[in-house]
Design an enzyme around this catalytic site. Structure first.
Site, PDB file in Angstrom:
ATOM      1  N   HIS A 107      23.617  26.841   7.550  1.00  0.00           N
ATOM      2  CA  HIS A 107      23.399  26.099   8.461  1.00  0.00           C
ATOM      3  C   HIS A 107      23.937  24.598   9.673  1.00  0.00           C
ATOM      4  O   HIS A 107      22.794  25.068  10.791  1.00  0.00           O
ATOM      5  CB  HIS A 107      21.889  25.151   7.621  1.00  0.00           C
TER       6      HIS A 107
ATOM      7  N   HIS B   8      24.498  22.175  -0.651  1.00  0.00           N
ATOM      8  CA  HIS B   8      25.605  21.862  -0.084  1.00  0.00           C
ATOM      9  C   HIS B   8      26.518  20.999  -0.529  1.00  0.00           C
ATOM     10  O   HIS B   8      26.008  19.572  -0.390  1.00  0.00           O
ATOM     11  CB  HIS B   8      25.466  21.906   1.336  1.00  0.00           C
TER      12      HIS B   8
END
Length: 289
Positions: A203, A245
């Site tokens: 992303h 993440h």
């Protein structure tokens, strides 16, 4: 008759003669087994047999020496450990430990029971705006509704950049296979976009590439340009807040997205090439016209 002194002298001479080295074998008693040295027929060994027996130990020693040279010395596993690691290794391990610790603390929306669990749906919606499937479908829809050659050129190159970003990030993730700070099962859209592992953040890479692409090829007002940069940063941070993440994954994702933009600028497709690709995709292309 000989005197006793003569007898003693002769006996003494005989004993001295028998004590010589060449007559020492006469003083030993013969062996009772049939293979003793007294056996006249089979006691004498042939020179070939003696040579073979004497050469056999030397051959064995030569074979053992060559075998030792062929087989390298294998150190035990505990002996191969670095008892004094380098400064670089200590620094890398320390940075990784700090990265994991900070990423876990920033994952405040990882679960509904987390400290910011009530904002999980809103943060997830923000992360969805940077998803690869969302941008690919949106670009295709805009391309079908575009009527200008310049707009179609920009949209075709943006679509190719999105496909490049998805494939590159998926390939790097499969090579590194780094797990996120929290053990989570990838969602359906993540599996479709092949965004399964943590490094690099897909992303963040996509948000950085798209924002740089739009800032370079669209004429936008200053407030919109600022909002676009903030959107890219928030999309990258949203994945860290959701526990998907690490911080280093997000930073490397931003760097990879800028790299994708630079690559697309290098291989930018012209308007005629874009029109040819559109004609092929819509099955209206003819090589004769």
């Amino acid at each position: 008759m000989p005197s006793s002194s003569n007898v003693r002298s002769r006996a003494r001479e005989r004993n001295s003669v028998l004590s010589r080295p060449e007559f020492m074998s006469l003083n030993h008693q013969p062996l009772r087994s049939g293979a003793g040295p007294a056996d006249g027929r089979g006691s004498a060994r042939r020179p070939g047999q003696i040579k073979h027996q004497t050469s056999q130990p030397s051959e064995e020693s030569t074979d053992s020496g060559s075998r030792d040279r062929r087989e390298p010395t294998k150190m035990p596993e505990e002996d191969c450990m670095q008892l004094n690691p380098s400064f670089k290794g200590i620094a890398m391990n320390s940075l990784l430990a700090i990265d994991i610790c900070l990423s876990k603390r920033m994952g405040v929306c990882a679960y509904t029971s987390s400290s910011w669990g009530g904002c999980r749906s809103m943060v997830g919606l923000l992360a969805l705006t940077g998803h690869g499937i969302t941008w690919i479908i949106g670009t295709i829809v805009c391309l079908t509704r575009s009527n200008t050659l310049a707009g179609q050129e920009v949209l075709v190159n943006l679509l190719l950049a999105l496909v490049l970003d998805v494939m590159t990030v998926a390939g790097v993730q499969r090579l590194v296979k780094r797990r996120g700070p929290w053990e989570m099962t990838p969602g359906f859209l993540d599996c479709v976009a092949m965004d399964i592992y943590s490094f690099p953040a897909a992303h963040a890479s996509r948000a950085a590439m798209v924002s740089k692409f739009l800032l370079s090829h669209l004429v936008l007002a200053v407030p919109l340009r600022i909002l676009l940069v903030l959107w890219a940063l928030l999309v990258g941070m949203s994945r860290v807040l959701l526990g998907k993440h690490h911080l280093t994954d997000m930073l490397c994702g931003f760097a990879l997205g800028l790299l994708h933009f630079s690559l697309m600028e290098t291989v930018w497709l012209s308007s005629s090439t874009c029109q040819t690709l559109i004609s092929i995709s819509t099955l209206s292309w003819s090589p004769f016209f």
